[in-house]
Structure formats: C-alpha cells, structure tokens
Design an enzyme around this catalytic site. Structure first.
Site: not given
Lengths: 277, 277
Positions: A206, A203, A183, A188
């Site tokens: 998830g 961040i 991903d 990120h």
C-alpha cells in the site's frame, strides 16, 4: 476475538535513531517508480540538488513502531489509512530521531482499529514530520471499547473533470524493489504467502502505491517542488498488483487537492486529500 | 600522450574487507534485471534459498581497485574486457577479503592497456574468486612498453544455430538502479556527463550488460544452478542503452559455451566464453 491490550495506548517508545544516506533516498524513489529522467530524485549530484520525496518519511517511520500488545496476529492486521504531515524538508542524509506511540484503539465491532503515530525530529530537535498509521485488526472488535469518531467522507466532486491526472505504470519488479526500503512482508513477493493472505498473487505494498501518488502530486501540480506538500492523507481501498497502471487524479480545493488513485479496474486510494503550500 | 607509471605493476593492495548482507545481493540481482518471478535471486527466504549470481563478485571487486599511478585521466579509461573465475559459491552475506593488483600495462600504440586483478577470499582464507579487468587508456600508448600477447579470437561458429538464445529487455531505469551497487560514474545517468563522454545519452554500465548475460547463462543452459558457472570472459564491443533488448546466445564447446550478446542493432559482448561444470 482477540485480546486487545488497551494499556499500550499513550505509551511512547524511547527515541530511536534512523541513520541514512542519499542511497536510501534514491532507492526509495526508484521503489516508487521514479525514472532515470527524474534526475532530481535519483541522482545524488543532480544540477538542482537531490530532492527527497515527502513520502520517504515512511521508510524511517516503519522502524519506530511502538509495542501494540502481546499476542497480536499480524497476518490479520491490514493497513487501512496513512497520513503524513511534513513540518520541514527531509534532509538528503543524516540522522532522524523518532518516537512512536499507539494513540488510540477503537472498537468498530467487526475489527479493532489501531491509530499509531511516529514523530520524527532532526538531531537538533527540529520537528520534521508526523506519520499516522491506521491499522484494521480484522476480527478483533467487540471488546467493549470506544467506537471512535466517524470518518468524514472526502469524495471528488461528482461529474467534475479533475484538475490533474497522471498515470504511471507499475513495473513487474516494483514490489521486489520497494521492499528493499524496509517492508519485507512476504505477502508482496512470495506467491505462497500471498495465497495464505487470500490473494491470487503478490500484491503491491500500500505504501508503494502511496509513494507513486505522492510522486504524481509533486510532479504534477507542485511542479517538482517537494517542499510544497504539507500533508497527504489516503485510505487504501483495493489491492494493486505489479503491472497495473496507477492513475492519480486531483480536484482543487482551498487547501490543496482531493485525491483519488485508480488502477484500470478499481479505486485503490480513496477518501484522500493533499494539503499544499 | 600521458605519463604511464610502470612502477605500479605487481604492487598488491593491502587486504580490504567488504562486508555485505542479502540486501546487497538482491539489489545487484534487480540491478541486472532479475524479475519478481526469479524468486531465488530476489527473495531472502526463497524456498530453495537465496542464490547469488556469480557476477555479483564485481560488486566487492570494484572496491578493491589498486593504485594505477598518478595523473591518470579516468575519463579516457574504457572498460574493455572482464573475466571472472569462481573458485567456490559466493556466500549470501558476510565478509570478503580482497587484494587488488595491476598485473601488467601493455603498450598497444594507440592506447595503454591495464590488466587489473582482484582476488577475493572468505574470512577463513578460502579462495572465492579472481576478477580480471582489462582497461584501455585511450591515447596513452607509445611509451615504449611491451605490446603484450595478441588476443586469441573467440568467435561463434559461422552459420551455426546457437544452443541457447535468451532475450531480456533492459528497463529505462536500469542504469539508475544498477549504479546503487557501487559504480557511480555519472556517464550512466547524467545526460551532460554522457555528452562530455561522447555519447548522445547515458549508456548502460558494461558490467550491467555483463550481469544480464550471466543471468541468461545461469537461467538458460545451467538451469538456475549458479554454482555451475566457473568462468566468464567478455569483451565490451559496443555501448548498450536503457530500453534496449539484450539477446545472449551460446554455442556449446567442450568446456562450456562461446557467448555473444546483441542488442537490436549491435554486438555488445564479443570474444566471450563461459566455462561451466
């Protein structure tokens, strides 16, 4: 408002082959925080054999995404929920045949909600897993569609001490490492992309948090037996940052555990349940 | 005593192709401790482009090892020294053509010393690098061979403050991550293998320490310009363990820097020099 293409619902992708080796399995395990002491996740010749974390299935699954329609603005697509259902242990290497499908698109007013399912099989047709994504398309609701069923709340019992609680520190380079499992969203890693997405800094994925939680469930109540986790459903309720400490807690129920994951300051996985053998 | 096969000297391997992508470059950088803040080493779309650490050349080089003779006991082969010479910047992806050769085997009495050189070229024949391994074959000396030249000592000037000093903490999972770049020796991960090798616990790869030192040199005096490092020679003088902090110090000389790397308790890279532009 966006154009929602409801015609994509129910169209299955052609079967796609994902080929992998033990290195992909180990890279994923390190990506979700496995340490050098957790030899069975990171060492191909571990005494009791290399173990594949059940949540590894998201790595192939992300490669079999179905068409969600033209003119979709991915920067407004937020990963809301994730469920994995394991039919049998994931092999440490080989080929997985996957089919993806948009199973539904619901109209929640403020947003559209895409339900996407990826099914994985072994080469000889054995059912391996189903992976279900729930994706919120922000600002794309109000297209006159079915609002869908109301989510049933899954909450820890009020005031009850959890049956297990495991904390892992998220390394500062965790997102940089996790993204090598596939991903590559710059949100990120790239501070500029994070700002464009409305965050002060990059961040964590998830699904990286989800992997930490899976590792905690397996290492804790399942005592390292990766094959005992049958299903894990989670809602992503707040962002996690590299450097945070993730605490995964579980409350025993008949089929498994109600799960909640916290950082020092927020509940980051809620409405969550693990079904175990 | 072992049989030393001197006939391997000077025999070049067939050219071997090493194909790689930016993911190998980033995996290596993370393996030698690059952080998420060092975007140019870990992000394929970094604003100023992905940079390849010069020591990345050891990753392909390890795949082009020449034949060192039959009946060699690899458990007694210790990596003693390493030198890389960079002729031009290493591309961020593509194919490298390599040739390996045992250039000499010296008889040091207690051990035999193998000198191994790997030369790398681009597909169109451009010289990329030479990588020189010095390997001590413990207990295999006394075969009546050439003792070879005496190593010239390269020591920091006594009592002089270094021109730069950079410390990096080695993560507990560092060896588990570094080995995914290709050196799968279990000594660096498996506690049982470490005990068999005479260590209390798994030790870091010497070449991982070497990569940390390279990163320090580039990030420090070379101000991030990977292309300014032309040569880096190092002797591995003591083991490093995950969790240690590595301090790389440099003393300016005409061509570059005399280098020394310490942990909290030992000099781990000595007799070392970096030649820079």
């Amino acid at each position: 408002m966006s154009n929602i293409d409801l015609s994509v619902i129910g169209k299955k992708t052609e079967p796609r082959i994902f080929e992998y080796t033990w290195k992909d399995v180990v890279l994923y395990a390190l990506g979700v925080g496995a340490t050098a002491e957790e030899l069975s996740y990171v060492y191909e010749n571990a005494a009791d054999g290399l173990k594949v974390l059940p949540s590894f299935c998201v790595v192939p699954a992300i490669r079999a995404f179905p068409d969600v329609g033209k003119n979709v603005d991915w920067s407004r697509m937020l990963h809301g929920e994730m469920t994995i259902c394991l039919a049998r242990p994931i092999p440490t290497e080989g080929k997985i045949i996957q089919v993806g499908e948009v199973t539904n698109i619901f109209d929640k007013g403020k947003g559209a909600v895409y339900h996407i399912q990826i099914t994985g099989q072994t080469e000889d047709g054995g059912h391996l897993y189903d992976v279900d994504w729930v994706i919120f398309y922000v600002g794309a609701g109000g297209f006159g569609g079915d609002p869908g069923p109301k989510a049933e709340p899954i909450d820890p019992p009020h005031g009850v001490v959890p049956d297990f609680s495991i904390s892992y520190k998220v390394a500062e380079n965790q997102a940089a490492l996790y993204r090598l499992s596939g991903d590559l969203n710059p949100l990120h890693l790239d501070p500029e992309a994070a700002k464009r997405g409305g965050f002060d800094k990059p961040i964590l994925h998830g699904l990286c948090t989800y992997g930490f939680a899976t590792r905690a469930i397996v290492n804790g109540p399942l005592q390292g037996d990766v094959n005992r986790l049958k299903e894990f459903k989670a809602r992503f309720s707040d962002p996690v940052y590299p450097g945070d400490t993730l605490t995964t807690r579980g409350w025993k129920i008949d089929q498994g555990y109600i799960i909640q994951v916290n950082t020092e300051s927020a509940v980051v996985i809620s409405n969550s349940m693990a079904i175990v053998d």
